[in-house]
Design a protein around this motif. Structure first.
Motif, PDB file in Angstrom:
ATOM      1  N   ILE A  71       0.845  -1.188   0.000  1.00 22.59           N
ATOM      2  CA  ILE A  71       0.000   0.000   0.000  1.00 22.59           C
ATOM      3  C   ILE A  71       0.882   1.239   0.000  1.00 22.59           C
ATOM      4  N   ILE A  72       0.545   2.171  -0.888  1.00 21.25           N
ATOM      5  CA  ILE A  72       1.255   3.438  -0.975  1.00 21.25           C
ATOM      6  C   ILE A  72       0.580   4.448  -0.042  1.00 21.25           C
ATOM      7  N   HIS A  73       1.372   5.120   0.781  1.00 21.13           N
ATOM      8  CA  HIS A  73       0.844   6.116   1.713  1.00 21.13           C
ATOM      9  C   HIS A  73       1.211   7.516   1.210  1.00 21.13           C
ATOM     10  N   ASN A 123      -1.713  -3.874 -12.702  1.00 16.46           N
ATOM     11  CA  ASN A 123      -2.025  -2.621 -13.395  1.00 16.46           C
ATOM     12  C   ASN A 123      -2.846  -1.685 -12.519  1.00 16.46           C
ATOM     13  N   SER A 124      -2.853  -1.964 -11.232  1.00 13.68           N
ATOM     14  CA  SER A 124      -3.562  -1.124 -10.270  1.00 13.68           C
ATOM     15  C   SER A 124      -2.636  -0.856  -9.097  1.00 13.68           C
ATOM     16  N   VAL A 125      -3.002   0.128  -8.285  1.00 10.83           N
ATOM     17  CA  VAL A 125      -2.189   0.491  -7.138  1.00 10.83           C
ATOM     18  C   VAL A 125      -3.103   0.780  -5.950  1.00 10.83           C
ATOM     19  N   ALA A 126      -2.687   0.311  -4.767  1.00  9.00           N
ATOM     20  CA  ALA A 126      -3.450   0.524  -3.537  1.00  9.00           C
ATOM     21  C   ALA A 126      -2.871   1.733  -2.803  1.00  9.00           C
ATOM     22  N   VAL A 127      -3.744   2.690  -2.470  1.00  5.89           N
ATOM     23  CA  VAL A 127      -3.284   3.951  -1.877  1.00  5.89           C
ATOM     24  C   VAL A 127      -4.135   4.306  -0.667  1.00  5.89           C
TER      25      VAL A 127
END
Length: 350
Positions: A71-73, A123-127
């Motif tokens: 997860i990107i914060h 192809n997705s990112v969790a933020v």
């Protein structure tokens, strides 16, 4: 083994700029060092999400499978422009309602900014945008997206205190920030916003009902079945498990027969205080909440209870009460079921 640096910021929670070594923390993040930081959910193992070697090191420190995305914060929604292709109006509405806070949004990835390893090849990112004052101030001053999974050895109970993180990661990372215990106690709700209606990939303290109150009928009732490639942390692999063998009890309503187990002093029960009267007097008892309706306290105390269980060296096996099944307990029971590896006792003691 690394010489892990410790920063005790407890007295500076709301005035980090006055902390004498704050600039050192920011410099180390920017340089690619791995530093554990507090959040309102659990302590996270943070590192520069733009640095391929840093992210590789996060996986290595945790012993985490490489296809389990991080997860990107972030501190501000404007940062999303760098690595997200688009954000719908409905997603923005949810962000406005719940950020900063314990919710993660899975969004379409714009490649070329974040290092490739951080998304697990997706192809997705969790933020997410944490609300903890220490995490927020660090993210603001560092001005970089920080990848931060839970600060524990992969598969172990997540850390909600500095002591938990120190036990697992001392000597494995460059630094640990000592702050107050996490308030929510469970990892963030993860919602997949790459298609509509949205789906919950991991339940958390922000529930389906809370999301639907902001956007009626926007959340699909189905659960994402992840058997191949996980799109969010905690979906595919064993998580949250103590070393002590543990089973879940669905019901405790009568005195447990004394002959149901012949060595109660080797058994522990994790239960609400209101049910402790039914536990054999020789067994060990760990209190999770005041009663079975005090779900917020149970959420906050779950991982601490699992850590405490492993400290009881004389205990050979244990049981945890599962709480009533409803939307409010969905996240709690999700973590419990993973911790017990889906081993459920329905009537063994009744």
């Amino acid at each position: 083994m690394l010489d892990t640096k410790i920063w005790d910021v407890r007295e500076y929670t709301y005035n980090l700029n006055a902390y004498p070594q704050f600039d050192e923390i920011i410099r180390m993040y920017r340089e690619g060092q791995r530093i554990v930081l507090p959040t309102e959910t659990v302590y996270g193992l943070g590192g520069n999400a733009l640095n391929e070697e840093t992210v590789k090191g996060i996986y290595e420190a945790k012993g985490r499978p490489s296809d389990n995305p991080l997860i990107i914060h972030i501190y501000d929604t404007e940062q999303l422009d760098d690595f997200v292709t688009s954000i719908s109006e409905t997603t923005l509405k949810l962000m406005e309602a719940f950020w900063p806070g314990p919710i993660t949004f899975i969004l379409p990835l714009k490649k070329g900014f974040l290092c490739e390893r951080v998304t697990g090849g997706l192809n997705s990112v969790a933020v997410r945008m944490p609300s903890h004052p220490v995490a927020r101030y660090i993210l603001k001053k560092a001005n970089i997206p920080i990848a931060a999974p839970s600060a524990n050895i992969s598969g172990r109970p997540s850390p909600t205190t500095f002591e938990h993180a120190y036990e697992d990661l001392n000597g494995r990372v460059e630094g640990i920030i000592q702050s107050t215990p996490s308030d929510a106690g469970l990892e963030s709700t993860v919602i997949d916003c790459t298609s509509f209606p949205y789906r919950i990939a991991r339940p958390g303290t922000i529930t389906r009902q809370m999301l639907n109150e902001i956007l009626p009928n926007s959340i699909d009732d189905t659960v994402i079945d992840m058997t191949e490639k996980p799109i969010a942390p905690g979906m595919k692999y064993k998580h949250y498990a103590p070393d002590t063998p543990l089973k879940l009890i669905e019901h405790i309503g009568n005195d447990i027969p004394l002959d149901a187990y012949n060595k109660w002093d080797e058994v522990a029960f994790i239960v609400p205080e209101s049910l402790s009267q039914y536990i054999p007097k020789d067994a060990k008892v760990i209190i999770l909440s005041q009663d079975e309706f005090d779900i917020k306290t149970a959420n906050r105390n779950l991982y601490a209870a699992l850590h405490k269980l492993d400290e009881l060296k004389e205990v050979s096996n244990a049981y945890i009460y599962g709480y009533p099944v409803n939307e409010e307990t969905e996240a709690l029971r999700n973590r419990m079921m993973k911790a017990v590896n889906h081993q459920v006792v329905k009537d063994e003691f009744l």
